[in-house]
Design an enzyme around this catalytic site. Structure first.
Site, PDB file in Angstrom:
ATOM      1  N   ARG A  30       0.853  -1.177   0.000  1.00 26.38           N
ATOM      2  CA  ARG A  30       0.000   0.000   0.000  1.00 26.38           C
ATOM      3  C   ARG A  30       0.893   1.233   0.000  1.00 26.38           C
ATOM      4  O   ARG A  30       1.934   1.261   0.654  1.00 26.38           O
ATOM      5  CB  ARG A  30      -0.926   0.009   1.197  1.00 26.38           C
ATOM      6  CG  ARG A  30      -1.821   1.242   1.310  1.00 26.38           C
ATOM      7  CD  ARG A  30      -2.793   1.100   2.458  1.00 26.38           C
ATOM      8  NE  ARG A  30      -3.773   0.055   2.187  1.00 26.38           N
ATOM      9  CZ  ARG A  30      -4.892   0.268   1.487  1.00 26.38           C
ATOM     10  NH1 ARG A  30      -5.166   1.470   1.015  1.00 26.38           N
ATOM     11  NH2 ARG A  30      -5.745  -0.716   1.286  1.00 26.38           N
ATOM     12  N   LYS A  89      -1.452  -3.247  -9.703  1.00 26.52           N
ATOM     13  CA  LYS A  89      -1.215  -1.982  -9.004  1.00 26.52           C
ATOM     14  C   LYS A  89      -2.395  -1.067  -9.275  1.00 26.52           C
ATOM     15  O   LYS A  89      -2.575  -0.551 -10.372  1.00 26.52           O
ATOM     16  CB  LYS A  89       0.079  -1.348  -9.504  1.00 26.52           C
ATOM     17  CG  LYS A  89       0.513  -0.127  -8.711  1.00 26.52           C
ATOM     18  CD  LYS A  89       1.868   0.367  -9.206  1.00 26.52           C
ATOM     19  CE  LYS A  89       2.358   1.555  -8.396  1.00 26.52           C
ATOM     20  NZ  LYS A  89       3.681   2.042  -8.852  1.00 26.52           N
ATOM     21  N   ASP A 120      15.186   7.085 -10.645  1.00 25.00           N
ATOM     22  CA  ASP A 120      14.869   6.585  -9.300  1.00 25.00           C
ATOM     23  C   ASP A 120      15.374   5.156  -9.154  1.00 25.00           C
ATOM     24  O   ASP A 120      14.657   4.257  -8.708  1.00 25.00           O
ATOM     25  CB  ASP A 120      13.370   6.652  -9.048  1.00 25.00           C
ATOM     26  CG  ASP A 120      13.033   6.505  -7.557  1.00 25.00           C
ATOM     27  OD1 ASP A 120      13.947   6.718  -6.734  1.00 25.00           O
ATOM     28  OD2 ASP A 120      11.880   6.190  -7.241  1.00 25.00           O
ATOM     29  N   VAL A 167       0.941   5.847  -1.052  1.00 25.76           N
ATOM     30  CA  VAL A 167       0.180   7.083  -1.007  1.00 25.76           C
ATOM     31  C   VAL A 167      -0.727   7.247  -2.214  1.00 25.76           C
ATOM     32  O   VAL A 167      -1.645   8.064  -2.188  1.00 25.76           O
ATOM     33  CB  VAL A 167       1.140   8.291  -0.920  1.00 25.76           C
ATOM     34  CG1 VAL A 167       1.907   8.276   0.380  1.00 25.76           C
ATOM     35  CG2 VAL A 167       2.093   8.292  -2.112  1.00 25.76           C
ATOM     36  N   SER A 168      -0.494   6.469  -3.284  1.00 19.46           N
ATOM     37  CA  SER A 168      -1.332   6.623  -4.481  1.00 19.46           C
ATOM     38  C   SER A 168      -2.190   5.410  -4.754  1.00 19.46           C
ATOM     39  O   SER A 168      -2.969   5.412  -5.698  1.00 19.46           O
ATOM     40  CB  SER A 168      -0.450   6.888  -5.704  1.00 19.46           C
ATOM     41  OG  SER A 168       0.422   5.798  -5.914  1.00 19.46           O
ATOM     42  N   GLY A 169      -2.064   4.365  -3.977  1.00 19.77           N
ATOM     43  CA  GLY A 169      -2.885   3.203  -4.221  1.00 19.77           C
ATOM     44  C   GLY A 169      -2.348   1.979  -3.507  1.00 19.77           C
ATOM     45  O   GLY A 169      -1.522   2.069  -2.604  1.00 19.77           O
ATOM     46  N   VAL A 170      -2.830   0.819  -3.963  1.00 21.00           N
ATOM     47  CA  VAL A 170      -2.448  -0.454  -3.357  1.00 21.00           C
ATOM     48  C   VAL A 170      -1.973  -1.393  -4.442  1.00 21.00           C
ATOM     49  O   VAL A 170      -2.290  -1.231  -5.631  1.00 21.00           O
ATOM     50  CB  VAL A 170      -3.628  -1.082  -2.595  1.00 21.00           C
ATOM     51  CG1 VAL A 170      -4.053  -0.202  -1.446  1.00 21.00           C
ATOM     52  CG2 VAL A 170      -4.803  -1.356  -3.538  1.00 21.00           C
TER      53      VAL A 170
END
EC number: 2.7.11.1
Length: 1385
Positions: free
Chosen positions: A766, A785, A878, A768-771
């Protein structure tokens, strides 16, 4: 010099004659008159004086002339004798035998008789005058009294009309200067008369005469001293007193208007001369001259002698103010110039000034010969701009209309020629030619039955057509007549000019609408022609094909000569076709009528444009392609539908291979427009077509055309068989446009997978933008996702970037996105599931030891995956252990491309996870490059060795300050290998230019792996996996079998709904573990944090050594296969568990080979036919062979693009380094082009694409490249016999089926074969490693060639020249030092 003239009346005969008093005149007596002349005087002055002397024409006189010349009397006498004899040799003149010329020596003789003016009365006043005998000074004075007493005299000296020349005045002043003598005053009385010759009493107060000396240096003597009395009774008195002798010019003006067009040049002589009391010319003299000229012009035998009299005098009489005399003389002059030689003489001697004088007369147009003269003069002088400017300003355009309506054909013809030339050479004068009178004249000229006149008129209209509009009635009338004439004219030359006019008219919207409403479409495409064939005279394509096969020695010179001759023969036909095509394209641009677009999108209109495509003339083809582009951009979708249904796509694509630079943009934009309407219209394109688009894409990457090409390729990339080829070939330029298209919603590369088809089991993370949830899709393990759009951490831009990159990239070390959904509210990605999680999980779990051999293996795969990204111009931005996923066989997959982007001039500041950010990124610079990922790689390697979190003992703001100010780096453990230490040190150096590229890192790690293998640390197990044994960093002890060996479990092309495989192989999505240490977190505003469920932590069984079947290089990795419908060839590396003949769809039909015609056109360079790509118009079918190059496939990035098209069973995969010596690079492929070594290029230095591009060039589609076309549209029945039958040979699909049978018959045998191949390859690697290092010292990189060069010889022979160049990586000084140290070790 004085001429002694003895004159006798013609009435006297015999040896003597009685005078009026009965006295016999003795010719030997002193009855003589002296005429003083100067050698510089022209003959017309002598003649004029003779007339003035005797008041009657010399034809009635006997003339005795004596010339006195003290310097050269004999030659002077002879010269004047010749002039006078030629003057008198006229049949109407009586030539007496007694006429003589005598030389008389007169020393200082001063004449005592002087000439006085005649009586100013009637012409018969001469009879009342005494004879010119025994004249003396007293008789002269008596004559003055007589003249002064005769009132109302009619004299003419000067014309009263301003701007007219006055020859009499010029002569009077000039003669006065001749007679002038220093110290003696010379007086001239200036009379002014009206048009009737009557004296004008009131003389102008602004009468000015200037006598200027020429070429005088001194200012004082430039102007002659004279006095001028402005007003005295009925005349003006000019007194000249010459001081310095020389040549003078005269300027005479009345009211500031010059009356002398050309100054009179004269010379003053030093000779005594008494005062001349009066000088004037009488009207009686004019009448006598007209009588004489009329007498001469009445007979054809004497009219030519008028030039002997002097054309100057005749022309002077033409401008005499008396209308009666003027008309009479003009008629005589018109009769004189009937002969062309006389016209030439007039124009040669008097130039264009004569034309302006002539047309200024009132009655010149009444005479046909003068009209012809003016018309021919205009035709001759039409190219002389000074004349044209003066003509239109002074005369005007009405003269043209007047002459054009003459009955004689030469006049309208000359006017038509004049108008055509003027309209062509001088655009500035077109404003005069677009008047209503000229347009009426053009309409009249079109009705004349004369080809020259009509052609020149049409040429004039075509030149002026761009200036027309519908605001004037004359324009509408002219267009209507032009349309009617077009129906009548059959000559090609006339149609050329008509359609040239139409092409210009169609630029104007109103004119275009008028032409359409009045039937121009019926002229372009006749409705009665139902067959679709037009008799358009074109040198079409099959003409050139025929000559290619007929001529035995069809070399380039012969073909060019052939084309050149044809162009000359069909020049008019070619021009006609060009203007016809230009008219159509301009019509499509100007009109807003959808009816016109529809007309040319089907039926006869479309057939006509198709014929233009195969025309030999480049300009015709360009206009046809331009028309298609306009139609494809029409708001009427039916037009696009008609084009696609008509099969225009094959014509356009095939034309790309022979098109010139001017045609290519129209073709590409047309295809792009049709793709927007129907994305499936380009699905039948072949490999050759895609390669051509990629070539055009990189030909000029800065042009706007690259966007259209990328748009077309973006639709083709959805096909799994072309995806890798397009991505590798298009590079970063294509990816930039692709991501932009996806973000704008124009294209979707994400394959839609319905949420109902997904079986989600449990949540594994999980953020900050989804699971992230684990599940199954059609029986395969997947990770889904799911994004929550309402979360603050969600970025739709990042979603599209990640979905696009993961969907289109194809590499063994890149996570592949199977599909998903981009619908608002239901945004999710479906990816492979990896059971071992991320590298971060492995590092922090401390369950499985990471030996040096395993670290080399993992680092090598990360480097290869990143090298692939960099070769495409992508920066990950990243890179960290949390974004590196590991499958069951310890193969690395790079994931999380939400922050990735294509290299650009300006990058986003501070993007990524802080502790892995490069120094330049931490500084907030926006011009960082791909070397920022190399910096992150150093920390990934450091973390694998230390198994610690970077900077864990420091606060974030503290370690950032230390990094930026003190170049601080985490300490490297003492147990680290020196090779790792040196590599980490170079990768995280502060200067990006000093960091190695990933290609150099790959070479370095490959050599390190070989060194370990030589030392017994590495060995090849039976299962084909490289693991470490004993000693340093043991990876695991292999059992000799490969019980858990994994291939891809999702095959895009083979899933049919059944699931026969419950493999333990899992697929994993990006799992970014949450850690309380902020150093692991990305920037909050741009990065998604995913929390991993505790239930999904790796277990000891996950790290069981028995399941370790790690490959030594990505070329031998077992990549998971993609689910059904994916656009990625993920399953190309090995056989799918469900890939068999029962599940794989078979093709029971054969693909027909393409029937094509070769396009060799005269306006293009003649290529070698054998090496030329098949175009859409080849008349000889050539089978396209599908070469199986799997056994020679050495690509590290693309291992067999598609299972359905390639044989994968016994592929011997070898590691090949793209950084090679010149000798090896020459062996790779002939004709490899040099690369552009820009850092931001997808072919940048250090990011060589040898492996990818060799794979691209080796991979061939099983479908024929291009299209199966119908015959050319012209006369289908004629060309039907030329189409070859379809070739009935076995298709590549059959071979693929056989190959797949072999793949699935015995997996154990395949494994054994792979073991043998790998063993052999590694043996070769051991033998060649040292040589590789020694041979590449100059590059500063230890390069392992293995067996790739030898293995690729067959592949190179079967493959065309590499389309995408291989770039050589830069030499790095620090790497050279490291290599030296490495060699010593």
């Amino acid at each position: 010099m004085r001429v002694l003239v003895h004159v006798n009346n013609a009435k006297q005969s015999g040896d003597g004659a009685n005078n009026s008093n009965g006295t016999l005149i003795n010719y030997n007596s002193n009855n003589k008159l002296f005429l003083e002349i100067h050698p510089n005087q022209s003959i017309w002055m002598i003649k004029t004086l003779l007339f003035n002397l005797f008041q009657i024409p010399p034809a009635r006189q006997q003339l005795y002339l004596k010339v006195v010349d003290e310097i050269n009397p004999r030659e002077t006498s002879k010269a004047y004798s010749k002039l006078l004899q030629s003057y008198r040799l006229v049949k109407d003149y009586k030539i007496y035998e007694g006429t003589e010329l005598q030389m008389v020596a007169l020393e200082k003789e001063i004449p005592s008789e002087f000439l006085v003016p005649p009586k100013k009365t009637q012409s018969n006043s001469m009879e009342k005058l005494p004879h010119f005998t025994n004249l003396s000074m007293s008789s002269m004075s008596n004559m003055d009294e007589i003249l002064s007493g005769s009132g109302g005299g009619r004299i003419h000296v000067l014309s009263s009309k301003k701007g007219e020349e006055c020859p009499a005045l010029c002569f009077a002043v000039g003669k006065g200067l001749y007679r002038g003598i220093s110290g003696v005053i010379y007086e001239i009385k200036l009379y002014r008369v009206d048009s009737k010759g009557m004296l004008i009493v009131n003389t102008s107060l602004n009468f000015q005469i200037d006598v200027i000396k020429k070429d005088s240096i001194s200012v004082e003597d430039r102007k002659m001293a004279f006095t001028y009395e402005q007003r005295k009774s009925d005349y003006s008195l000019l007194k000249l007193q010459p001081i310095i002798y020389g040549e003078y010019s005269i300027s005479i003006k009345i009211d500031d208007t010059p009356i002398c067009g050309s100054p009179f040049h004269c010379t003053i002589i030093d000779e005594l001369n008494p005062n001349l009391k009066e000088l004037a010319f009488s009207n009686e003299w004019i009448e006598e001259v007209v009588q004489l000229i009329t007498l001469m012009s009445n007979k054809p035998s004497t009219i030519d002698k008028l030039f002997s009299f002097g054309i100057e005098g005749l022309m002077n009489l033409m401008f005499y103010p008396d209308p009666t005399i003027q008309i009479h003389i003009i008629g005589i002059f018109a009769k004189l110039i009937e002969k062309d030689k006389n016209k030439e003489r007039v124009l040669k001697e008097f130039g264009m000034d004569f034309i302006f004088k002539l047309v200024s007369l009132d009655n010149w147009s009444n005479f046909m010969e003068l009209r012809k003269l003016v018309a021919s003069s205009l035709c001759i002088l039409s190219c002389y701009k000074p004349f044209l400017n003066r003509f239109f300003k002074e005369v005007g355009i009405d003269v043209i209309s007047l002459i054009a309506r003459s009955d004689f054909i030469d006049c309208p013809r000359s006017c038509a020629i004049f108008l055509s030339r003027v309209s062509e050479i001088s655009f500035e004068l077109n404003e005069y030619l677009i008047s209503d009178s000229i347009k009426e004249t053009l309409i009249y000229l079109l009705s004349i039955q004369d080809n020259i006149t009509v052609n020149c008129t049409l040429k004039t209209i075509s030149n002026l057509s761009s200036s027309f509009d519908l605001k004037k009635e004359s324009n509408i009338k002219l267009l209507s007549n032009l349309l009617e004439y077009c129906k009548e004219f059959q000559e090609i030359s006339k149609k050329v000019l008509i359609f040239k006019s139409f092409s210009n008219f169609c630029v104007n919207e109103s004119l275009c609408t008028f032409l359409i409403s009045n039937g121009i479409l019926d002229l372009i495409t006749p409705t009665h022609d139902k067959s679709g064939y037009f008799g358009i005279p074109m040198f079409c394509q099959w003409e050139s094909n025929t000559i290619n096969y007929i001529i035995s020695n069809n070399n380039e010179i012969n073909l060019k000569q052939y084309g050149y001759e044809f162009n000359q023969i069909f020049k008019e036909e070619t021009d006609y076709v060009f203007f016809l095509s230009l008219t159509i394209s301009n019509m499509l641009v100007s009109t807003t009528s959808l009816k016109i677009h529809d007309h040319f999108s089907r039926g006869n209109g479309l057939n006509l444009l198709k014929q233009f495509i195969i025309c030999h003339e480049c300009s015709v083809r360009s206009e046809a392609f331009r028309s298609f582009m306009i139609i494809s951009n029409s708001p009427n979708d039916q037009c696009k539908k008609h084009l696609i249904q008509s099969g225009i796509i094959p014509y356009l694509v095939s034309s790309l291979f022979d098109s010139l630079s001017v045609e290519t943009p129209f073709i590409v934009n047309t295809l792009a427009n049709l793709c927007k309407y129907d994305p499936t219209c380009v699905e039948n394109m072949g490999v050759d077509d895609i390669d051509k688009f990629i070539e055009l894409l990189h030909r000029d990457s800065t042009s706007s055309l690259s966007k259209s090409i990328s748009y077309i390729l973006s639709h083709l990339i959805r096909h799994d068989k072309y995806k890798q080829r397009i991505v590798n070939g298009g590079g970063k330029l294509f990816l930039q446009y692709l991501i932009e298209f996806v973000r704008q919603g124009e294209i979707s590369v994400l394959k839609y997978i319905s949420q109902s088809d997904l079986e989600l089991t449990k949540e594994i993370g999980r953020g900050v933008s989804g699971v992230v949830k684990r599940g199954k899709w059609k029986g395969y393990e997947i990770a889904v996702k799911q994004f929550n759009e309402e979360e603050l951490g969600f970025s739709e831009r990042e979603f599209h970037s990640e979905a696009t990159i993961m969907s289109v990239l194809r590499h063994d070390n890149i996570v592949h996105c199977v599909g998903g959904s981009a619908q608002p509210g239901k945004m999710y990605l479906v990816c492979d599931y990896y059971s071992r999680g991320s590298l971060y999980s492995v590092i922090t779990a401390n369950i499985c030891p990471l030996s040096n051999a395993r670290i080399v293996h993992l680092a090598l795969q990360v480097a290869k995956g990143m090298n692939y990204l960099h070769s495409l111009g992508i920066i990950h931005r990243d890179l960290k252990p949390g974004n590196l996923l590991i499958d069951q066989d310890w193969n690395i997959r790079i994931s999380d491309f939400g922050l990735s982007r294509v290299v650009d001039n300006r990058m986003t500041k501070t993007v990524g996870t802080p502790c892995y950010m490069a120094v330049e990124v931490l500084k907030g610079l926006t011009d960082y490059s791909q070397q920022a990922d190399v910096y992150s790689f150093a920390f990934v390697l450091w973390e694998c060795i230390s198994r610690q979190i970077p900077y864990k003992d420091f606060a974030q703001i503290q370690w950032i300050s230390m990094v930026l100010e003190d170049s601080f780096r985490p300490p490297i453990p003492d147990s680290c290998l020196p090779e790792f230490r040196d590599l980490i040190t170079m990768c995280w150096t502060s200067n990006p230019d000093d960091r190695p590229s990933f290609q150099q890192i790959i070479t370095y790690l490959e050599n390190l792996r070989l060194k370990m293998q030589d030392q017994g640390i590495y060995q090849i197990l039976t299962g084909g996996s490289s693991v470490g044994i004993g000693g340093v960093g043991v990876v695991g002890v292999g059992s000799g079998g490969n019980s858990d060996e994994h291939e891809s479990n999702i095959d895009i092309d083979t899933v049919s709904g059944s699931n026969n495989n419950e493999s333990s192989t899992a697929v994993s999505l990006n799992e970014n573990k949450i850690n309380i240490d902020m150093s692991m977190h990305p920037t909050e505003e741009l990065k998604n944090l995913v929390e991993v469920s505790k239930d999904d932590n790796p277990t000891n069984s996950d790290y069981d050594i028995r399941s370790s079947s790690t490959s030594s290089s990505p070329s031998t990795l077992s990549a998971p296969q993609s689910p059904v419908g994916s656009t990625s060839p993920m399953g190309s590396t090995s056989t799918s568990p469900i890939s068999n003949n029962n599940n794989r769809p078979t093709h029971d039909h054969q693909q027909p080979h393409q029937v094509k015609w070769e396009r060799i056109v005269p306006d293009k360079p003649n290529p070698n036919l054998k090496s030329k790509r098949l175009s859409a118009f080849r008349n000889k079918a050539v089978p396209i062979s599908i070469t199986d190059n799997n056994n020679n496939n050495n690509s590290a990035n693309n291992n067999n693009n598609n299972n359905s098209m390639k044989n994968n069973s016994n592929a011997s995969r070898n590691t090949f380094s793209s950084v090679s010596s010149p000798s090896s690079s020459a062996d790779l492929s002939s004709g490899i082009e040099s690369s552009n070594n820009r850092d931001d290029s997808f072919l940048s230095s250090g990011s060589s694409l040898s492996e990818q591009h060799r794979s691209v060039s080796n991979s061939v589609s099983n479908s024929v490249g291009g299209f199966s076309l119908p015959p050319p549209p012209l006369a289908p029945s004629f060309y039907a016999s030329m189409i070859n039958e379809k070739i009935s040979s076995s298709t590549p699909t059959d071979n693929n089926n056989n190959n797949n049978n072999n793949n699935n018959n015995n997996n154990n045998n395949n494994n054994n074969n792979n073991n043998n191949n790998n063993n052999n390859n590694n043996n070769n690697n051991n033998n060649n490693s040292n040589n590789s290092i020694n041979n590449n010292n100059n590059n500063g990189i230890a390069i392992n060639y293995t067996n790739s060069i030898n293995n690729n010889k067959n592949s190179n022979n079967n493959t065309s020249n590499t389309k995408y160049p291989i770039s050589k990586c830069k030499s790095n000084p620090s790497f050279e030092a490291l290599k030296s140290k490495f060699d010593k070790d």
